[in-house]
Motif scaffolding. Structure first.
Motif, PDB file in Angstrom:
ATOM      1  N   CYS A   1      43.349 -29.027  43.284  1.00  0.00           N
ATOM      2  CA  CYS A   1      43.388 -28.001  44.333  1.00  0.00           C
ATOM      3  C   CYS A   1      44.840 -27.748  44.727  1.00  0.00           C
ATOM      4  CB  CYS A   1      42.580 -28.464  45.545  1.00  0.00           C
ATOM      5  SG  CYS A   1      42.469 -27.256  46.874  1.00  0.00           S
TER       6      CYS A   1
ATOM      7  N   MET B   1      40.839 -20.564  48.083  1.00  0.00           N
ATOM      8  CA  MET B   1      40.323 -21.863  48.508  1.00  0.00           C
ATOM      9  C   MET B   1      38.801 -21.902  48.362  1.00  0.00           C
ATOM     10  SD  MET B   1      40.724 -24.891  50.055  1.00  0.00           S
ATOM     11  CE  MET B   1      42.149 -24.963  51.116  1.00  0.00           C
TER      12      MET B   1
ATOM     13  N   PHE C   1      37.863 -22.059  44.702  1.00  0.00           N
ATOM     14  CA  PHE C   1      38.082 -23.373  44.093  1.00  0.00           C
ATOM     15  C   PHE C   1      36.923 -24.317  44.402  1.00  0.00           C
ATOM     16  CE2 PHE C   1      39.433 -27.776  44.237  1.00  0.00           C
ATOM     17  CZ  PHE C   1      40.101 -27.932  43.033  1.00  0.00           C
TER      18      PHE C   1
ATOM     19  N   SER D   1      47.220 -24.283  52.129  1.00  0.00           N
ATOM     20  CA  SER D   1      45.767 -24.312  51.921  1.00  0.00           C
ATOM     21  C   SER D   1      45.030 -24.727  53.193  1.00  0.00           C
ATOM     22  CB  SER D   1      45.418 -25.251  50.769  1.00  0.00           C
ATOM     23  OG  SER D   1      45.939 -24.761  49.552  1.00  0.00           O
TER      24      SER D   1
END
Length: 339
Positions: free
Chosen positions: A147, A156, A159, A253
């Protein structure tokens, strides 16, 4: 090189109430939990977040398979938990795969992070299979892309959907909350401050799982900072609070759970990824060298996840309640489905 564990012939699969009380596994699971607990306490709890990070990295890809490619720079710092758990792998391998043992230890670590006595996150799945090309400790296997620390909100969510089957934004937000019980080491990750381990919240070295992660994200005045590192650790951009006292950090993130960086995040003039050209707070300053005179707007909010950040920031009990099922979903990746 030792042969990979063969397919188990003992009971496997999903149990709604968890496997801890199962007569076949009860003694082994209890032993692993006790030994993992002792290992973490002997490290002054420093191993607690590292074990959880280890299984997160193990499960990225197609399944949790008890293998870590240590040559991947994103896996720096994972030798300590892998080596620490290895005696348990040797001891309990007749019934349980290495991947199962790692998962049990991770659930114990997460349980230990909840304040108070006796909190217990059960493990609902047994029967993970170890990769065929790792060594007996679990070094090897495929080199999966981890990640990124510079994901936008959309990236995000994509993923977590692709790697863990998490299609509900609420699950992504709750899993990221484990950062409340985590620290970063500059030499391993490229984030934090030199010579010390910092975290996502104040007093992070207490390793407590709580909603402080969301409260910090919402309440602090975060400012962007370029962090110069030495190869092989790349130079990073991070968000910091109270730089004079070297306070908490957030990655892009993390912040993308609250702010929508689409169209605002880019590489800088030197090719370093993660430069965000918007402010998360009107009181924040933008002090990136060479860009001080730019007119920097406020970042828009991430509407798909902001409501869950707000919800967990207001309700720690709800966060703890939701964390266990979300953690189990990651640890079941590649095996149990939720259809």
């Amino acid at each position: 090189k030792p042969e990979p564990a063969s397919a188990p012939t003992h009971p496997t699969g999903w149990k709604d109430d968890g496997w801890d009380a199962d007569e076949y596994y009860k003694t082994d699971i209890e032993g692993i939990r006790q030994e993992c607990n002792a290992l973490i306490e002997a490290s002054e709890r420093e191993l607690l977040p590292k074990i959880v990070r280890m299984v997160f990295h193990d499960c990225v890809g197609t399944a949790c398979d008890g293998c870590i490619n240590i040559d991947n720079v994103d896996n720096r710092g994972l030798r300590e938990p892998i080596d620490g758990i290895f005696p348990m792998v040797q001891k309990y391998r007749s019934k349980l795969s290495r991947a199962d043992i790692w998962a049990i230890c991770a659930m114990e670590a997460a349980s230990m992070a909840v304040p108070g006595d006796g909190h217990h996150f059960p493990l609902h799945y047994i029967g993970r299979k170890d990769c065929a090309d790792g060594d007996e400790k679990g070094y090897g296997g495929e080199d999966h892309a981890m990640c990124s620390n510079d994901l936008s909100n959309h990236d995000m969510l994509e993923f977590f959907a692709n790697n863990f089957g998490m299609h509900d934004p609420r699950e992504v937000v709750v899993v990221m909350g484990f950062h409340s019980a985590s620290t970063v080491n500059r030499d391993n990750s490229g984030f934090g401050n030199i010579g010390r381990e910092d975290g996502w919240v104040e007093n992070a070295d207490e390793y407590i799982l709580s909603n402080k992660y969301y409260q910090s994200m919402k309440n602090f005045v975060w400012e962007l900072q370029r962090v110069e590192n030495v190869d092989p650790v790349p130079t990073r951009y991070q968000w910091y609070f109270d730089p004079l006292d070297a306070g908490p950090i957030m990655t892009n993130s993390d912040m993308s759970l609250l702010y929508n960086f689409d169209g605002y995040m880019q590489a800088d003039k030197n090719g370093v990824e993660g430069l965000v050209m918007c402010l998360t707070n009107p009181e924040a300053e933008f002090e990136i060298e060479g860009l001080e005179d730019e007119d920097i707007p406020l970042c828009p909010m991430a509407e798909s996840t902001k409501e869950f950040v707000d919800m967990y920031a207001d309700d720690n009990d709800l966060f703890i309640k939701d964390f266990g099922p979300a953690m189990n979903k990651i640890l079941n990746w590649g095996y149990h489905t939720y259809d």
